[in-house]
Design an enzyme around this catalytic site. Structure first.
Site: not given
Ligand code: PLP
Length: 496
Positions: A133-135
């Protein structure tokens, strides 16, 4: 929109002639405020029911624009619209499961509709280039940084240490960007083969992978040592992209709106979120969405054995862990000893009192924590207000993860990763009739294959293009944990 530090001296804050606040672009490239606090908006922008209704029809990129423009008021709207349109595309978030639409960016999938009116839904946040999810935030950050640096005709050298997800998300967001270089340290031969390949196979000339002979803490110590040399830091335009970066937090607010709007047909329907949590960055964004008026019922923090946050939300005691008490688990991206964004919530909880916030977090440094339980000798009684913010919590163990991965595969026919398994396990303990529970999927299973093998006896499926990633040529240097050598390496590659 003005931003203030959670530790701003109250005298300065009270005096309009001495502004202690900043604009979005001022804090975009920075980390901590000069006083050691974290930046927050002076007040949260509010959304109306009419806005929510209109937003239900928007694409993800358009929704991101509508929300971000409330926070980034100093960026011309046309520019912001172009930046969000460039970031949130089906091409960038192409790793959606076959039966889901990449154009949704964060597709929802109903796992279960209970006979008693409960509903369990998964929101996929891991379809970007690094499968975590850091993208969602980092891809926007890459475009925002490039835009801001071009305007100032400036350069930035991002310097950090990673044990996995953050470093790769940063590299994939910054690769090929004008005016930006990334120097990313990682512990030599300590990351999984997949994670190593993801980072080291990047051949872009602005990406520098540095494998440190040592463990993660050695790499982290190198970053601290170099960053403490303020003269070197300024001369080489060193910056970071860690989880306290405000732009990262605010980019994450968008998917809470998206999840709510996609799961409902009207704004009186109730939705809760369960969030696999470590540094409190992801769930902090949920808290902000709720403060803006998004009708979120509960925000459930799911931790692994590193249960700093679960302990606080059960007892009001915030107690950071020593290294020996910080466990290496099978959901490693949540293996934290303290939750670096937590101060943003505590500031709110103590009534935006920056003096109290400063005192509490100084106590974290001197005494390893604080206690807001209201018991005799505690530091305050604000724990009783936590329920007003919707927070709940739970934790899970390695065995819970293995069992949950197996159950989810059996019951719903999909394979989830270990962090998402922590989320599902805890979410099931907080289901309520008439309330949709959305679990945020924070990584795809392929990233944490060892535990998938253990749970299912077979490998996790890899998205297209990742099949042979370990066989690609790798570009990296190996260095000893030697600060002088590190500085020389940076200097020779920045040309400054
Ligand atoms: C970073 C990360 C988390 C934890 O997110 P925080 O914002 O630190 O709470 C959870 N799952 C995965 C896969 C991550 O990479």
């Amino acid at each position: 929109m003005q931003y203030v530090s959670t530790r701003a001296a109250s005298s300065a804050a009270a005096s309009p002639s001495q502004p202690s606040s900043a604009q979005f672009s001022d804090i975009l490239l920075g980390g901590l405020a000069a006083d050691g606090g974290l930046f927050l908006p002076a007040s949260y922008p509010q959304v109306t029911g009419a806005e929510l209704d209109a937003w239900r029809k928007l694409s993800y990129a358009e929704l991101a624009f509508e929300i971000l423009k409330k926070f980034a008021t100093d960026i011309p709207e046309a520019d912001l619209r172009a930046l969000t349109a460039k970031t949130y595309t089906a091409e960038v978030y192409k790793n959606a499961r076959k039966e889901e639409s990449a154009a949704d960016i964060t597709p929802l999938r109903v796992l279960e509709e209970g006979e008693n009116g409960t509903r369990l839904v998964l929101q996929a946040l891991s379809n970007g280039p690094t499968l975590a999810f850091k993208d969602m935030a980092m891809q926007l950050l890459g475009n925002l940084f490039e835009y801001a640096l071009a305007k100032q005709n400036a350069e930035l050298n991002i310097f950090g240490a990673t044990s996995g997800d953050t470093g790769s998300a940063a590299e994939y967001a910054m690769r090929g960007k004008q005016g930006i270089r990334v120097f990313m340290l990682s512990p030599h031969k300590k990351m999984s083969a997949f994670q190593t390949a993801q980072m080291f196979s990047l051949q872009d000339p602005n990406i520098f992978n540095i494998a440190i002979e040592g463990v993660f803490d050695d790499a982290q110590d190198m970053v601290k040592a170099v960053s403490n040399d303020l003269e070197f830091k300024a001369r080489h335009k060193i910056g970071t992209v860690n989880s306290i970066n405000w732009a990262r937090v605010v980019a994450q607010v968008v998917y809470y709106f998206r999840g709510y709007l996609a799961a409902t047909t009207s704004n009186d329907q109730k939705v809760s979120f369960t969030v696999p949590s470590g540094n409190f960055g992801n769930i902090c964004a949920g808290h902000i969405a709720r403060m803006m008026g998004l009708p979120i019922d509960k925000l459930v923090a799911a931790t692994n054995e590193n249960d700093v946050l679960d302990e606080f939300f059960r007892s009001g005691v915030y107690r950071v862990r020593k290294s020996a008490e910080t466990y290496h688990t099978s959901s490693p991206s949540m293996d934290i000893s303290k939750a670096s964004n937590f101060e943003r919530f505590v500031y709110e909880l103590v009534g935006r009192d920056s003096d109290r916030t400063r005192a509490l977090f100084q106590k974290v440094d001197t005494h390893g924590g604080f206690d807001l339980s209201g018991k005799p000798g505690s530091d305050g009684d604000e724990f009783k207000l936590v329920a007003n913010y919707g927070f709940k919590s739970g934790k899970s163990t390695h065995q819970d993860r293995v069992d949950t991965i197996r159950d989810v595969a059996d019951d719903y026919g999909i394979v989830i990763d270990t962090h998402t398994a922590d989320g599902i396990k805890v979410a099931k303990e907080h289901l309520e009739p008439g309330v949709t529970m959305i679990v945020l999927e924070t990584a795809l299973a392929a990233k944490f294959n060892e535990t998938i093998l253990e749970a299912l006896g077979e490998d996790a499926e890899r998205p297209d293009g990742f099949e042979n990633i370990e066989d690609l040529p790798q570009k990296f240097v190996v260095m000893k944990p030697d600060v002088a050598a590190m500085k020389a390496y940076i200097a020779s590659n920045t040309g400054l």
